[in-house]
Design a protein around this motif. Sequence first.
Motif, mmCIF file in Angstrom:
data_model
loop_
_atom_site.group_PDB
_atom_site.id
_atom_site.type_symbol
_atom_site.label_atom_id
_atom_site.label_comp_id
_atom_site.label_asym_id
_atom_site.label_seq_id
_atom_site.Cartn_x
_atom_site.Cartn_y
_atom_site.Cartn_z
ATOM 1 N N ASN A 26 -6.741 -1.217 -0.157
ATOM 2 C CA ASN A 26 -6.536 -2.005 -1.383
ATOM 3 C C ASN A 26 -7.170 -3.396 -1.281
ATOM 4 O O ASN A 26 -7.800 -3.879 -2.219
ATOM 5 C CB ASN A 26 -5.041 -2.138 -1.697
ATOM 6 N N LEU B 261 -5.239 -1.080 -7.413
ATOM 7 C CA LEU B 261 -4.282 -0.722 -6.351
ATOM 8 C C LEU B 261 -3.945 0.766 -6.360
ATOM 9 O O LEU B 261 -3.587 1.329 -7.391
ATOM 10 C CB LEU B 261 -2.984 -1.530 -6.498
ATOM 11 N N ASP C 235 0.833 -1.219 0.000
ATOM 12 C CA ASP C 235 0.000 0.000 0.000
ATOM 13 C C ASP C 235 0.865 1.265 0.000
ATOM 14 O O ASP C 235 0.522 2.269 -0.624
ATOM 15 C CB ASP C 235 -0.939 0.009 1.214
#
Length: 709
Positions: free
Chosen positions: A595, A625, A542
């Motif tokens: 995500n 993402l 992330d």
Amino acid sequence: MSTTAELLQQASGLFPDEVVTSAHVRHFDLPSGAGRFALITLDNGLDHTKPTTFGPASLANLNTAIDQVEKEAAEGEIVGAGITGKPFIFAVGADLKGVELLKEHEHALAIGKGGHEVFKRLAGLAVPTFAYYNGAAMGGGVEVGLHCTYRTVSKAIPAFSLPEVFLGLVPGWGGCTLLPNLIGADKAVSVIIENSLNQNKQLKGQQVFDLGIADAIFEGADFLEQSLLWTARVLTGDVEVERPVIDRGEGWDQAVAKGRFIADSKVHGAAPAAYRALDIIAAAKDGDLQQGYDAEDQALADLIMGGELRAGIYAFNLVQKRGKRPAGAPDKNLARPVTKVGVVGAGLMASQLALLFLRRLEVPVVLTDIDQERIDKGVGYVHAEIDKLLGKGRINQDKANRLKALVTGVLDKAEGFSDADFVIEAVFEEMGVKQQVFAEVEAVAPAHAILATNTSSLSVTEMASKLRHPERVVGFHFFNPVAVLPLLEIVRGEKTDDASLATAFAVAKKLKKTAVLVKDAPAFVVNRILTRFMGEIQNVIDEGTPVEVAEKAVEPLGLPMSPLVLLELVGPAIGLHVSETLNRAFPDRFKVSANLKAVVEAGKRGFYVYDSGKPELDPEVAALLKQGDVVLTEDQVRARVLDAVAREIGLMLDEGVVAEAQDIDLCLITGAGWPFHLGGITPYLDREGVSERVNGKKFLAPGVASIPA
């Protein structure tokens, strides 16, 4: 240079508690006038539950027996010699209890040399030698037979293997050198590398014969008698043993390459044993046995003095000993009998549980669900699985009919559970749903019935809080697939009484599960550690680290699969649910990944597609993402993940989630397939210096999964 006897004498002082194996020699005349024969029987004087092993004193006894047989052979008093074991056991190899105590490289080297020197004498006798594998044979037990001229095997043998690589060793008493020279490198790599790294897969008698390890196979009932008749025919020339020509060219090299590929896919270079074994197999190509034995001695000594073997033995002892005597379990005499089982739910998990209870307890099992269609599907699943067992010859028709008759499904819980002793729920993972189910079950089940929940992360105490009798509620958390993973986390709620808990442990034992007592804490043991582990991987993704870098970072752990492949197996939705549960309990350490949430909301089953046969990031997932711009290296990712796991385990031990660090390791090995060569996780964290860096101290005392101080 020390003699064999002196070597073994030096080594015996290091193994004070060795269970000593005797080597009795008896003589008889073989049938058909074949001549007088000497038979050595290995026996430690105990029944088959205490298998025969080789420590220094045991090897010395075998050495003395060979002295006698060697003299008789040289003087022409015997025409052959054989070696066999006590009933059901041939021999299961080196005495690992003693190996744990070794502190010096030279002592480890002496153990390797001692075994070689004794076993080699069998090959050097002036008469043909025969190994009669009458029962379980592993490690050194297999190897002593490989030194003989001929071998027979019993059809009844349940377990035959060279498991050393699984534990972090190499087959060091001739296995790496002799086996490829007997059956070819390809088959030898399967036995030594592939089977070991495949959860220590065992061979049955027929497979031993089919591989060419044994020259003849006989029924178990009169195995020794038939083996001796066959021996007489070999010695009189009536039977000629033919063995295939070994491919010592490209085939040998390809076999070693295949072994390296298998090792890479299983341990990713993180554990040295498989690679050391393959080096010895590669060098055995020219048939120079002594060179092979010397290489085995060196590898054995190096590995005995390395952390991996200590971790492997520690893991083995956890599963074999601690797993059978769970820490903190109440007196087993408090357990109540279970003569009927109820299962709430008829989905896949509930159906797997019904099948397991049915097969192991062989008592009536009744499923309930919200409509008849689901119930029929659940009962149908169980029937289909029983038919599969019948088709494979695992059960006969009578047993299949009996099992099918024992499983039923009803809509009405009162009808199904009024006489049940144990009711387990496997419904949707939501507190309100679980509480409602238990309220309905409590209203109709007998007062003594245990109410068990298969929750993976919810509070057992809260689940029981609205019941009149919360003391009979217990967590009974299985791992998927139920038939494969041995772990059962047994959770004690705040009100759970000893009788209910004792009954849960008694049932777990009958189910042949490894039960570990855990405190009622969020996500218990395995899911809490895995969620912290995978959560940290998710965090670095992330923040901006590429998916492939994050995944590759933990390869040196040698885990059975990468974190995101594991997430796919668990199911992203379940992973998200557990992370949300833990986030509510510990928001500072467990984040909920936006995500991961997006992946679940998009209905994706994982991060990867397999169009090319291997995992590649799904373009649709890649488009979802949203990453930051902090890119870490593999080393940085690994350090961060391990630090997070070490901290979490430290906190869990402080909270008393389990009795000791050993239980954490037992849970990860049996519930998450964590590798034996790591010893679970805590020995690895200790060895890599992570425990002290994060918590200021090691998890385990010196000498536990490490070389004694």
